[in-house]
Structure formats: structure tokens, C-alpha cells
Design a protein around this motif. Structure first.
Motif, mmCIF file in Angstrom:
data_model
loop_
_atom_site.group_PDB
_atom_site.id
_atom_site.type_symbol
_atom_site.label_atom_id
_atom_site.label_comp_id
_atom_site.label_asym_id
_atom_site.label_seq_id
_atom_site.Cartn_x
_atom_site.Cartn_y
_atom_site.Cartn_z
ATOM 1 N N GLY A 4 0.783 -1.216 0.000
ATOM 2 C CA GLY A 4 0.000 0.000 0.000
ATOM 3 C C GLY A 4 0.814 1.265 0.000
ATOM 4 N N GLY A 5 2.003 1.214 -0.593
ATOM 5 C CA GLY A 5 2.816 2.414 -0.682
ATOM 6 C C GLY A 5 3.680 2.665 0.526
ATOM 7 N N SER A 6 4.014 1.636 1.276
ATOM 8 C CA SER A 6 4.891 1.821 2.440
ATOM 9 C C SER A 6 6.370 1.743 2.083
ATOM 10 N N PRO A 28 3.409 7.071 6.440
ATOM 11 C CA PRO A 28 2.065 7.137 5.864
ATOM 12 C C PRO A 28 1.333 8.453 6.099
ATOM 13 N N ASP A 29 1.637 9.183 7.168
ATOM 14 C CA ASP A 29 0.909 10.405 7.478
ATOM 15 C C ASP A 29 1.459 11.638 6.765
ATOM 16 N N THR A 30 2.757 11.626 6.458
ATOM 17 C CA THR A 30 3.391 12.804 5.862
ATOM 18 C C THR A 30 3.952 12.550 4.473
ATOM 19 N N GLY A 31 4.109 11.289 4.087
ATOM 20 C CA GLY A 31 4.742 10.962 2.814
ATOM 21 C C GLY A 31 6.255 11.019 2.845
ATOM 22 N N ILE A 250 4.187 13.053 -16.740
ATOM 23 C CA ILE A 250 2.810 13.431 -16.438
ATOM 24 C C ILE A 250 2.168 12.334 -15.597
ATOM 25 N N VAL A 251 1.415 12.741 -14.583
ATOM 26 C CA VAL A 251 0.612 11.812 -13.791
ATOM 27 C C VAL A 251 -0.780 12.406 -13.631
ATOM 28 N N VAL A 252 -1.773 11.532 -13.459
ATOM 29 C CA VAL A 252 -3.171 11.946 -13.346
ATOM 30 C C VAL A 252 -3.726 11.456 -12.024
ATOM 31 N N ALA A 253 -4.509 12.297 -11.353
ATOM 32 C CA ALA A 253 -5.087 11.946 -10.062
ATOM 33 C C ALA A 253 -6.028 10.751 -10.185
ATOM 34 N N PRO A 254 -6.105 9.912 -9.151
ATOM 35 C CA PRO A 254 -7.004 8.749 -9.203
ATOM 36 C C PRO A 254 -8.469 9.118 -9.409
ATOM 37 N N ASP A 255 -8.875 10.327 -8.976
ATOM 38 C CA ASP A 255 -10.259 10.739 -9.180
ATOM 39 C C ASP A 255 -10.460 11.525 -10.474
ATOM 40 N N GLY A 256 -9.390 11.725 -11.250
ATOM 41 C CA GLY A 256 -9.502 12.373 -12.539
ATOM 42 C C GLY A 256 -9.704 13.871 -12.502
ATOM 43 N N ASP A 296 11.335 12.730 -13.245
ATOM 44 C CA ASP A 296 10.178 11.860 -13.047
ATOM 45 C C ASP A 296 9.269 12.452 -11.982
ATOM 46 N N LEU A 297 7.968 12.214 -12.137
ATOM 47 C CA LEU A 297 6.971 12.480 -11.117
ATOM 48 C C LEU A 297 6.286 11.176 -10.772
ATOM 49 N N ALA A 298 5.942 11.006 -9.502
ATOM 50 C CA ALA A 298 5.233 9.799 -9.086
ATOM 51 C C ALA A 298 4.193 10.179 -8.053
ATOM 52 N N LEU A 299 3.019 9.596 -8.186
ATOM 53 C CA LEU A 299 1.933 9.831 -7.261
ATOM 54 C C LEU A 299 1.848 8.659 -6.294
ATOM 55 N N HIS A 300 1.800 8.946 -4.988
ATOM 56 C CA HIS A 300 1.648 7.894 -3.998
ATOM 57 C C HIS A 300 0.296 7.205 -4.188
ATOM 58 N N PRO A 301 0.202 5.894 -3.929
ATOM 59 C CA PRO A 301 -1.080 5.192 -4.130
ATOM 60 C C PRO A 301 -2.254 5.806 -3.385
ATOM 61 N N SER A 302 -1.996 6.491 -2.275
ATOM 62 C CA SER A 302 -3.078 7.138 -1.530
ATOM 63 C C SER A 302 -3.642 8.347 -2.263
ATOM 64 N N GLY A 303 -2.890 8.888 -3.242
ATOM 65 C CA GLY A 303 -3.289 10.091 -3.947
ATOM 66 C C GLY A 303 -3.033 11.372 -3.179
ATOM 67 N N ARG A 304 -2.382 11.283 -2.015
ATOM 68 C CA ARG A 304 -2.173 12.469 -1.163
ATOM 69 C C ARG A 304 -0.822 13.131 -1.376
ATOM 70 N N PHE A 305 0.148 12.370 -1.911
ATOM 71 C CA PHE A 305 1.513 12.875 -1.987
ATOM 72 C C PHE A 305 2.057 12.715 -3.409
#
Length: 345
Positions: A4-6, A28-31, A250-256, A296-305
Motif C-alpha cells: 500500500g505504498g509503504s 504514511p501520514d506525511t509521505g 505526467i501523472v493523473v489523479a485517481p479521481d480524474g 520523473d513524477l510519481a503519485l503515492h497510491p493514496s493520492g495524497r503525496f
């Protein structure tokens, strides 16, 4: 192993002082990232991808000869699973698991290679090398094909490869023998230099980030017929020069709702708001990438970071994303010489 992105895995250029593949823990709380260990067994592991199970990490070796490596992900760290496999192409810059294989995009030779995955995630011998054909108008960068990215398309049936040298995106598939077959090719604006592509989470749109001009091309994607249709371009920078900006990822948010792009020449991350259908991106903000030359850009699986691999300043910087505006706020950075890629478990 983390779930889960740990855990984060950071690729780098060993020829420029990188440590190979660096493993880091994710708070997990701060990324926030904390370095754990590194392996330098494979030269220039510039791009990484995890298997669907998370038990194997694949890495290109972006060298003149070009190779693909597999690492077993264990509780004690990464363990090389057999010798790296030659890909039959030069300068592989990207890879993606697809249909029981790992595909590599070989920038130097302008080709895509298929390598089968065997038991335990180990790699077999390559089954196919699909050579791209063509060129573009740029006198230095487009004298021939330069496949920069390959990934499984939304819907899972097709694979797409983005070619900077030919101003096009190719759709292909594997036949039963593991041979790559070209299905469809979509031409983009001449001289745009497409580099990377990301799909909308609904799978009906694809966003192509162009390197030779700082723009993003909106495309319609048909996952059944495997056809990509080009639409309008949107600037990813405000008032920037047409050339020498070098957008990278380029990365896209999980909610679009948002897309984020990195631009190396300006050392910035751009925020683009997406409308409900994803057809009309709007540039709303740019912020510093926190270093130099964000490859590179990468989005954490939580979508928060959000994470930027800043190649020339030798760090990975993390950001917290504002849920309403999508604007990144810098949280901190970890030292990572010649960083080129970040993926999460």
C-alpha cells in the motif's frame, strides 16, 4: 515487504554517481521518505516497475547495449533474480509489465522489446523486437525513431509506445508466440516530440506530454478497438519559450480531477485542472520542483503525496497535495544522487 505504498524504489544513473536502486520507507501520514538500502548490481537502472503481485521489481539498464533486470522483493531487501537479459536495443528508458511479459522502450534504437516472465518473476529470453520507423522535423532530436515510453493501455488489451522521434503513438499487441505486432499508429503535431502518456482513470482519455514543445495533447482512447485519436493541445507552462523547456513526466489523479507535469528546463511542477469529461485541461499553477531537473513524477497510491525525482540536484522531493486545488506543498527531500524514477509498492 511493504504494501500500500509503504516502500518506495528509486532508480538512478550509476554512471552519474547514482547508487543504483535505492529502497526507502514511506511515512504514511506525511509521505516522508527514509533511506533503507541500495543495490548497484545493475548499471543505470533508470526506470523501474513492480509486478502486479509486488514480489518482483523490474529495471531497465539504460546503457548502449541495453538490458532488463528482475529483482526479487524480500523482507531483507532486493535480490537480483538471474542475470540481466539483453533487450536487443540501445538505451532502454522505460518498461511495463504486459500480458505475461515485460516490455521495454528503447530510446537509442527506436524500438520496443518483449521479454517473457517465467516462474518466480524471472525473465526469459526476449521474444520480439518491434522497430519503429519514421522521423520528425527537428534537425537534431528527430532524425529517426526514439521510443521513450511503453505501457499497458487502459483496458488491458493493448500496449502503447510513445515515440519522440516520429511524433507518434503506436498501439501494439502480442501474438501467441510473444511477437509484438503493430495495430495502429497515431500521428501527433510534427515537431511536438511526444515523451510520455498517462490515461484518465475512466480509461476514455489519454494525455500525451510533449518534450520538444511544452504542451499536453488530449487524446480519445477506444480500449476495444485500440485506436487513439488526437485532440487539442494545452500549454503546461505560462509564457515559457517554445523550445528547450524539456517537459518530462505526467501523472493523473485517481479521481480524474487533476494532472501534474514536470518540466526540467524550468525546474517546475505544473497543475492542470481537468473538467468532468477530461477534455479541457486548464493550467492553474506552477510550483518549484524542490531541486533541479525533475526527470520523473510519481503519485503515492493514496493520492495524497507527489514525488519529484530531481536528477541534477540528486534528490527526491515529496509534496502534500491540496485536495481542493491540487497544488503541491513541499514537505521535504531525501538525498538520491542522479535520481531518475520513483515507484511504490
Amino acid at each position: 515487504m511493504g504494501k500500500g505504498g509503504s516502500r518506495a524504489y528509486i532508480g538512478s544513473f550509476t554512471a552519474a554517481g547514482g547508487r543504483g536502486v535505492l529502497t526507502a520507507a514511506v511515512q504514511p501520514d506525511t509521505g516522508a521518505l527514509t533511506a533503507l538500502d541500495a543495490t548497484g548490481e545493475v548499471p543505470d537502472p533508470s526506470y523501474l516497475a513492480l509486478s502486479a503481485s509486488g514480489e518482483t521489481l523490474y529495471a531497465v539498464s539504460e546503457t548502449e547495449d541495453g538490458a532488463l533486470a528482475a529483482f526479487e522483493v524480500t523482507a531483507g531487501g532486493l535480490r537480483l533474480a538471474g542475470d540481466p537479459v539483453p533487450v536487443g536495443g540501445s538505451g532502454p528508458t522505460h518498461l511495463a509489465p504486459y500480458a505475461g511479459h515485460v516490455l521495454t522502450a528503447n530510446y537509442g534504437s527506436g524500438s520496443v522489446t518483449a521479454v517473457p516472465v517465467e516462474s518466480g518473476g524471472r525473465l526469459g529470453r526476449r521474444t520480439s523486437v518491434l522497430l519503429h520507423q519514421g522521423r520528425g522535423p527537428h534537425p537534431q532530436r528527430q532524425q529517426g525513431p526514439h521510443a521513450h515510453q511503453v505501457l499497458a493501455a487502459a483496458g488491458g488489451r493493448w500496449a502503447v509506445s510513445v515515440d519522440l522521434g516520429t511524433d507518434s503513438v503506436r498501439v501494439c499487441a502480442l501474438d501467441p508466440s510473444g511477437g509484438l505486432k503493430l495495430h495502429h499508429e497515431t500521428a501527433l503535431r510534427p515537431g511536438s516530440g511526444p515523451r510520455h502518456l498517462a490515461f484518465h482513470p475512466r480509461g476514455h482519455r489519454a494525455y500525451v506530454l510533449n518534450e520538444l514543445t511544452p504542451t499536453m495533447t488530449v487524446c480519445r482512447w477506444d480500449p476495444v478497438d485500440g485506436v487513439l485519436e488526437t485532440g487539442p493541445e494545452t500549454a503546461v507552462l505560462a509564457g515559457a519559450p517554445d523550445g528547450d523547456a524539456y517537459p518530462s513526466e505526467i501523472v493523473v489523479a485517481p479521481d480524474g480531477r487533476f494532472a501534474w507535469t514536470a518540466t526540467r528546463g524550468e525546474d517546475v511542477i505544473s497543475v492542470l485542472a481537468l473538467d468532468g469529461d477530461g477534455d479541457r485541461p486548464t493550467l492553474t499553477a506552477t510550483v518549484s520542483c524542490g531541486g533541479r531537473w525533475p526527470r520523473d513524477l510519481a503519485l503515492h497510491p493514496s493520492g495524497r503525496f507527489l514525488y519529484a525525482a530531481n536528477e541534477r540536484s540528486g534528490d527526491v522531493t515529496w509534496f502534500t497535495l491540496d485536495a481542493k486545488t491540487g497544488v503541491p506543498a513541499r514537505g521535504g527531500a531525501i538525498e538520491a544522487p542522479a535520481a531518475s524514477c520513483v515507484v511504490f509498492d
